[in-house]
Design a protein around this motif. Structure first.
Motif, PDB file in Angstrom:
ATOM      1  N   UNK A  50       0.822  -1.209   0.000  1.00 60.42           N
ATOM      2  CA  UNK A  50       0.000   0.000   0.000  1.00 60.42           C
ATOM      3  C   UNK A  50       0.854   1.257   0.000  1.00 60.42           C
ATOM      4  N   UNK A  64       8.283  -3.480 -10.278  1.00 60.26           N
ATOM      5  CA  UNK A  64       7.656  -2.317  -9.670  1.00 60.26           C
ATOM      6  C   UNK A  64       6.683  -2.768  -8.574  1.00 60.26           C
ATOM      7  N   UNK A  65       6.518  -1.907  -7.562  1.00 60.22           N
ATOM      8  CA  UNK A  65       5.546  -2.214  -6.514  1.00 60.22           C
ATOM      9  C   UNK A  65       4.116  -2.066  -7.039  1.00 60.22           C
ATOM     10  N   UNK A  66       3.951  -1.278  -8.067  1.00 57.90           N
ATOM     11  CA  UNK A  66       2.618  -0.946  -8.543  1.00 57.90           C
ATOM     12  C   UNK A  66       2.063  -2.106  -9.356  1.00 57.90           C
ATOM     13  N   UNK A 125      -3.993  -1.090  -2.932  1.00 53.24           N
ATOM     14  CA  UNK A 125      -3.969  -2.155  -1.930  1.00 53.24           C
ATOM     15  C   UNK A 125      -4.194  -1.549  -0.560  1.00 53.24           C
ATOM     16  N   UNK A 173       2.007 -11.346  -2.735  1.00 60.80           N
ATOM     17  CA  UNK A 173       2.495 -10.283  -3.607  1.00 60.80           C
ATOM     18  C   UNK A 173       3.764  -9.655  -3.085  1.00 60.80           C
ATOM     19  N   UNK A 174       4.295 -10.182  -1.991  1.00 57.80           N
ATOM     20  CA  UNK A 174       5.574  -9.672  -1.508  1.00 57.80           C
ATOM     21  C   UNK A 174       6.382 -10.836  -0.975  1.00 57.80           C
ATOM     22  N   UNK A 196      10.194  -7.266  -0.704  1.00 56.70           N
ATOM     23  CA  UNK A 196      10.325  -6.890  -2.099  1.00 56.70           C
ATOM     24  C   UNK A 196       9.069  -7.366  -2.807  1.00 56.70           C
ATOM     25  N   UNK A 238      10.231  -1.163  -0.197  1.00 54.09           N
ATOM     26  CA  UNK A 238      11.413  -1.953   0.153  1.00 54.09           C
ATOM     27  C   UNK A 238      12.398  -1.133   0.983  1.00 54.09           C
ATOM     28  N   UNK A 278       3.186   2.179  -1.826  1.00 58.08           N
ATOM     29  CA  UNK A 278       3.450   2.709  -3.169  1.00 58.08           C
ATOM     30  C   UNK A 278       2.472   3.817  -3.533  1.00 58.08           C
TER      31      UNK A 278
END
Lengths: 245, 502
Positions: A97, B403-405, B410, B389-390, B379, A106, A99
């Motif tokens: 979230x 990318x995190x997106x 979320x 997702x991580x 990550x 990270x 982002x």
């Protein structure tokens, strides 16, 4: 006559602030961190970094809103350098979230502790570390002595700390620079567009050291905070009052 | 090649000495330890008094009883001798790090150790005297080769220390059994009239091999130092190992800290010279009472900074119990990695080298106090399933490879386990109109379209239903992430609350 008197009072206030350790802002600090009118509530009109902020979140909804506000602030604090350390006993924060609020998840380091005593120990250690942009700790309560310990650490290291408190029954005086409470507000969509809009909160500063407590409405749109204009605020505020009532 | 020195220790009455220490009433009694062998009781160990009557191992117990009136016959425990020797070897670590068990004695590689005791003489004297004082009848000898040290310890008549390069002369007058060879070969040698090694050595190699076999020649040349003799050490040597013995046992926390600092300085000097840094180190303290205490530290980033490592150990010092005192510290670097010299693209972005170091230092301190498994960094991982997702990052330097997106927002808070909620929805495939969670009714004012997330079939082929996620907002502004598990027409349709949006 009155104008001269006001000038004297202003100058005296400035002197007092200086004696209490609030240096007048440098040019870089003047830019602010995008909180708009809320920043004016703090002494010299700057969001006090290098201090401990106390955030009250009894409910999960408040905790979510608070983490949104904090991430928005962190997106600015973490621009310059470093990482953010998040210490908790029962972690619920979901890194992806971040982002949405412009924080690279990270660069958040999560430390899970078993006991609250460890949380505060880790927080104190983390606050000593000058390579860190901010430290967040989730605790039930924070006593005056504990808050003073943390305050003494940040006075030398200039790291910003956030203490998230969940137990409202044990609120006591602390040395924290500000006590915040963030409640979610219904989001606004343009016209009659369906769906949920940008996150919107009612941000309350319950206590500010040398500042002016107040209530603001804030929302986060794509890449920054936006705040309701002065006149909207009045009406919306009464709306909220009605709803609560 | 650097000349090596060895000490051989021979425990002449290992088992009986050990028993006497535990049962002092046996001190002035002749007794033997026996074990059954081919339906007879055979003497396995004797004590000093019994030996005076001419009793030796290998005799039948009945014969021994006949010779010695009032002989005590006790049962021998199988495997006990190895156990005692192992403990003795562990104790000897304060004299040398390289110790090997050898039949009824120990072999110590003492190359470069003796100067700490002044001279070779003092070294051997201290070692043997301490063991004698403990109650073990032990003989020690020092020589250039393992074979000769062994021979002198058992058969030497004059002096226990054979000077460097004197080993040939020292070996010659010894009897053939000093060569560690099979009893049959010894018998054969005596039959042929060889009563000492001097007589053997003049003969041709091929003739000796034909008569007495390869093993005989190997043992002879090992004793002479012509052939290397590999030993199996009980403490395998760690490549990065430092040790610090103390003349006076140390007991206070301050001194322990100072000594740990000395050890770290020694280790870090070497690590720095080689461009390495340690990730895991073990400190062992050998106490006067024979116990070994341990402290382990780990780092997130290879480090050869003694000051930082000392801080990590300082957290462990309260757990070190010196009891009567610590005689020896050893420090092993179990895991060593190259220090990152060039500034890699660290995840701290614009953070300077120093701040990265400071952070790594902080995480080391915290990790050593509350456990490194409690520190997480994440990550992004290519999965739409929220829980997957991580992924945890493996090191401080690891960068995200994507990318995190992933398109949809979320929630800020995610419940570890989705919680059941009661829901009222007008149409089966619509977002709910209200839901009840923990006894509280939330009336939905706004909702986003469903986001269907299918479980990856390669992860869980049959277990999970797909989920239809909705972001909803109630009348107070609380924003929630709820999902319907399973198909809306199906039987097992259930609603869950999974997260909270900011």
């Amino acid at each position: 006559m009155t104008e001269a008197r006001q000038n004297i009072i202003k100058r005296l206030q400035k002197d007092i602030l200086g004696w209490q350790g609030f240096a007048p802002p440098s040019a870089a600090e003047k830019k602010g961190i995008g909180l708009g009118p809320i920043e004016d509530a703090f002494p010299n009109g700057i969001f006090p970094t290098g201090n401990i902020h106390e955030m009250l979140c009894a409910e999960k909804e408040q905790a979510a809103a608070t983490s949104g506000l904090m991430m928005g602030i962190l997106s600015v604090l973490m621009k310059n350098n470093g990482a953010c350390i998040w210490i908790s006993t029962g972690r619920k924060f979901f890194p992806p979230s971040a982002h949405h609020f412009g924080v690279a998840a990270h660069r958040l380091v999560f430390i899970d502790t078993q006991r609250e005593r460890d949380t505060l120990w880790v927080m104190e250690e983390a606050l000593k570390c000058e390579g860190v942009a901010a430290v967040i700790a989730e605790v039930n309560e924070l006593s005056f002595a504990q808050s003073r310990r943390l305050q003494l650490v940040v006075e030398t290291s200039k790291v910003t700390g956030f203490v998230l408190r969940s137990d409202m029954r044990k609120l006591s005086t602390t040395t924290c620079v500000a006590r915040w409470q963030v409640n979610p507000l219904p989001s606004q969509t343009e016209g009659d567009l369906p769906g949920v809009g940008f996150p919107r909160w009612q941000v309350e500063l319950l206590r500010v050291r040398n500042g002016l407590p107040g209530t603001w409405q804030l929302s986060w749109s794509n890449h920054g905070f936006t705040w309701a204009a002065e006149q909207d605020l009045e009406t919306q505020y009464t709306d909220v009052q009605l709803q609560v009532g | 090649m650097m000349s090596r020195r060895y000490v051989s220790l021979w425990f002449r009455h290992l088992l009986t000495d050990w028993l006497t220490l535990r049962q002092p009433e046996l001190k002035d009694v002749p007794f033997v330890l026996v074990a059954p062998e081919k339906n007879r009781l055979i003497v396995k160990a004797t004590n000093r008094l019994t030996e005076q009557y001419g009793i030796s191992t290998g005799m039948a117990a009945a014969d021994a009883r006949a010779v010695v009136p009032g002989l005590q016959v006790l049962n021998a425990e199988p495997g006990k001798a190895e156990e005692i020797l192992k403990k003795a070897a562990a104790w000897c670590i304060r004299y040398s790090p390289l110790i090997s068990i050898d039949g009824d004695g120990l072999i110590l590689d003492i190359s470069g150790c003796t100067h700490l005791w002044g001279s070779e003489h003092d070294y051997l004297k201290s070692l043997v005297k301490t063991l004698l004082a403990k109650g073990y009848d032990v003989r020690g000898a020092m020589a250039d080769t393992v074979g000769l040290a062994w021979a002198i310890a058992r058969y030497g008549k004059h002096k226990p220390i054979i000077e460097t390069h004197e080993h040939q002369n020292a070996l010659l007058p010894l009897p053939p059994e000093a060569l560690r060879i099979e009893p049959e070969t010894i018998d054969l040698l005596y039959k042929l009239g060889f009563f000492n090694i001097k007589q053997i050595i003049g003969h041709e190699r091929s003739a000796l091999r034909r008569r007495f076999g390869n093993n005989f020649l190997l043992r002879l040349h090992q004793a002479l130092g012509n052939v290397d003799e590999p030993l199996q050490y009980i403490h395998p040597v760690e490549p990065y190992h430092v040790r610090l013995p103390f003349l006076e046992p140390i007991r206070t926390a301050e001194v322990i800290e100072m000594r740990i600092k000395d050890l770290l300085d020694m280790l870090c000097e070497r690590l720095t010279a080689e461009g390495m840094g340690l990730r895991k180190a073990v400190l062992k303290g050998y106490r006067v009472d024979g116990k070994v205490i341990e402290a382990v530290i780990g780092t997130n980033k290879p480090s050869n900074n003694a000051a930082h490592l000392l801080k990590l150990f300082a957290l462990k010092i309260p757990g070190i119990e010196p009891a009567l005192g610590i005689e020896l510290f050893t420090l092993d670097a179990f895991k060593v990695e190259e220090v990152e010299h060039k500034q890699e693209n660290l995840w701290l972005a614009e953070g300077s080298d120093e701040s990265t170091d400071a952070l790594a230092g902080l995480l080391d301190r915290v990790g050593n106090k509350i456990g490194a498994q409690n520190i997480h960094r994440y990550l992004p991982q290519a999965s739409y399933w929220p829980e997957r997702s991580l992924k945890p990052a493996l090191s401080l330097a690891e960068q995200p490879d994507m990318d995190w997106n992933n398109g949809r927002p979320r929630p800020s808070l995610l419940l570890k386990y989705p919680q059941r909620i009661e829901v009222m929805a007008l149409l089966p495939d619509e977002p709910p109109r209200h839901f009840i969670w923990k006894g509280k009714k939330h009336i939905i004012k706004k909702a986003d379209d469903a986001e269907r997330i299918e479980p990856e079939w390669w992860q869980h082929p049959e277990r999970h239903n797909h989920r239809d996620y909705y972001m909803i907002e109630d009348e107070k502004g609380g924003r929630y992430w709820v999902f319907r598990s399973g198909h809306h027409e199906g039987e097992g349709t259930r609603w869950y609350l999974h997260g909270f949006f900011a």
